[in-house]
Design a protein around this motif. Structure first.
Motif, short mmCIF file in Angstrom:
data_model
loop_
_atom_site.label_atom_id
_atom_site.label_comp_id
_atom_site.label_asym_id
_atom_site.label_seq_id
_atom_site.Cartn_x
_atom_site.Cartn_y
_atom_site.Cartn_z
N ALA A 64 0.83 -1.20 0.00
CA ALA A 64 0.00 0.00 0.00
C ALA A 64 0.87 1.26 0.00
O ALA A 64 0.55 2.25 -0.67
N THR A 65 1.96 1.22 0.75
CA THR A 65 2.86 2.37 0.79
C THR A 65 3.51 2.61 -0.56
O THR A 65 3.66 3.75 -1.01
N ARG A 66 3.87 1.52 -1.25
CA ARG A 66 4.49 1.65 -2.57
C ARG A 66 3.50 2.27 -3.56
O ARG A 66 3.87 3.13 -4.36
N ALA A 67 2.25 1.86 -3.50
CA ALA A 67 1.24 2.41 -4.41
C ALA A 67 1.04 3.90 -4.15
O ALA A 67 0.94 4.70 -5.09
N LEU A 68 1.00 4.27 -2.89
CA LEU A 68 0.83 5.68 -2.54
C LEU A 68 2.05 6.49 -2.98
O LEU A 68 1.91 7.59 -3.55
N ALA A 69 3.24 5.97 -2.72
CA ALA A 69 4.46 6.69 -3.09
C ALA A 69 4.55 6.87 -4.60
O ALA A 69 4.96 7.94 -5.09
N ALA A 70 4.18 5.86 -5.36
CA ALA A 70 4.22 5.96 -6.81
C ALA A 70 3.27 7.04 -7.31
O ALA A 70 3.61 7.83 -8.20
N GLN A 71 2.10 7.11 -6.71
CA GLN A 71 1.14 8.15 -7.07
C GLN A 71 1.67 9.53 -6.70
O GLN A 71 1.55 10.49 -7.47
N ASP A 72 2.30 9.62 -5.53
CA ASP A 72 2.81 10.90 -5.05
C ASP A 72 3.93 11.41 -5.96
O ASP A 72 3.95 12.59 -6.33
N VAL A 73 4.86 10.54 -6.31
CA VAL A 73 5.98 10.93 -7.16
C VAL A 73 5.50 11.34 -8.54
O VAL A 73 5.94 12.35 -9.10
N ALA A 74 4.56 10.58 -9.10
CA ALA A 74 4.06 10.88 -10.44
C ALA A 74 3.27 12.19 -10.47
O ALA A 74 3.25 12.89 -11.50
N ARG A 75 2.63 12.52 -9.38
CA ARG A 75 1.74 13.68 -9.32
C ARG A 75 2.48 14.98 -9.04
O ARG A 75 1.99 16.08 -9.33
N ALA A 76 3.66 14.91 -8.47
CA ALA A 76 4.37 16.10 -7.99
C ALA A 76 4.87 16.97 -9.13
O ALA A 76 5.28 16.48 -10.19
N ARG A 77 4.87 18.29 -8.89
CA ARG A 77 5.46 19.21 -9.86
C ARG A 77 6.97 19.03 -9.91
O ARG A 77 7.58 19.07 -10.98
N ASN A 78 7.59 18.87 -8.75
CA ASN A 78 9.05 18.73 -8.70
C ASN A 78 9.42 17.98 -7.43
O ASN A 78 9.54 18.58 -6.36
N TYR A 79 9.59 16.68 -7.54
CA TYR A 79 9.84 15.89 -6.33
C TYR A 79 11.23 16.15 -5.74
O TYR A 79 11.45 15.90 -4.55
N ALA A 80 12.14 16.69 -6.54
CA ALA A 80 13.44 17.08 -5.98
C ALA A 80 13.25 18.16 -4.92
O ALA A 80 13.92 18.15 -3.87
N SER A 81 12.32 19.08 -5.15
CA SER A 81 12.02 20.11 -4.16
C SER A 81 11.33 19.50 -2.95
O SER A 81 11.58 19.90 -1.81
N THR A 82 10.45 18.54 -3.19
CA THR A 82 9.75 17.87 -2.08
C THR A 82 10.74 17.22 -1.12
O THR A 82 10.56 17.31 0.11
N LEU A 83 11.77 16.61 -1.63
CA LEU A 83 12.71 15.88 -0.78
C LEU A 83 13.61 16.79 0.05
O LEU A 83 14.16 16.35 1.06
#
Length: 284
Positions: free
Chosen positions: A183-202
């Protein structure tokens, strides 16, 4: 009959930023604003959890912080905002949705937002709930010695980024029996795909200015307050939750058995029941 499912995401212009906001339930019900933890978009307040709260007679608001999800992102390492600015974002969302006073639920690092709201803007807060948070006092125990984060991923490799997020979530679960990797992997995949810039998120939430309220501290919070803390939390061990409870006049503590630094589905029943009681004025 009013639907308790999502009313759909929308982008709102708030304090010079675009913030993605989603609501659940009936606008006539008491409003609960969910403030996610650092580097966490609205998705980490699971939609099913939001629906469970809404069906209990609450108007639920979740949103993407700056530098997460579909909200405004800034260059990695250069966020031009502070805790105070993020607190103003919450107030701006309340204004945009016509919410005079909200029950605010803040997670982890962004308990700092709840602190500023409770001390400097008490007229806008009906109650506060702190989840997996802390006073930050120097005499509290450090993170568990077992807390070891994986090496940072190649941001251009989406699969590697997802694996990194899952590994981090597993670490923060602290050996919880409730952690579910699929479930965590599915959520993380959705989160990464949806983000404008995941480098900024991290990066960006961890380098912002950590300013605080100007009118006092935790002892000056007058809003009814619920502290929620997992007994497996390896980042902020349970004494952090107890200290937060003790620092706020009249605060109550809900210990989630088997939970780490998160809200796994197995404890949603206890959490939702306590939150519903808390937000109608009764003590949990």
């Amino acid at each position: 009959m009013t639907s308790h499912r999502s009313h759909g995401e929308r982008l709102l212009d708030i304090n010079g930023a675009e913030l993605c906001v989603e609501t659940f339930g009936d606008r006539a019900d008491p409003a609960i604003v969910l403030v996610a933890g650092s580097a966490a978009s609205m998705l980490w307040w699971d939609a099913e959890l939001c629906e469970r709260i809404a069906v209990r007679g609450r108007f639920v608001v979740r949103y993407d912080h700056r530098d997460t999800g579909r909200s405004t992102c800034y260059p990695p390492g250069k966020p031009p905002y502070s805790f105070t600015d993020l607190t103003r974002d919450v107030l701006g969302i309340q204004d945009a949705l016509g919410i005079e006073r909200a029950h605010v639920v803040c997670q982890s690092m962004f308990g700092g937002t709840g602190l500023i709201l409770g001390v400097d803007h008490p007229d806008r807060v009906a109650s506060l709930t702190f989840v997996s948070s802390s006073t930050g006092a120097d005499d509290l125990p450090p993170p568990s010695s077992d807390l070891a984060m994986p090496a940072e991923p190649d941001i251009s490799d989406a699969a590697a980024v997802v694996a990194y997020v899952v590994a981090g979530a597993k670490t923060y679960a602290g050996g919880s029996p409730h952690f579910t990797e699929a479930a965590t992997r599915a959520l993380a995949a959705q989160d990464v795909a949806r983000a404008r810039n995941y480098a900024s998120t991290l990066v960006n939430h961890f380098v912002i200015e950590l300013d605080g309220p100007v009118r006092g501290g935790f002892g000056d919070i007058a809003a009814p307050t619920l502290v929620v803390h997992g007994d497996h939390d390896p980042l902020l061990p349970l004494p952090h939750g107890k200290a937060l409870r003790d620092a706020i006049p009249g605060a109550e503590l809900l210990v989630l058995e088997g939970a780490g630094h998160d809200l796994p589905k197995a404890v949603w029943g206890d959490f939702v029941s306590a939150l519903v009681r808390h937000t109608r004025g009764d003590r949990p």
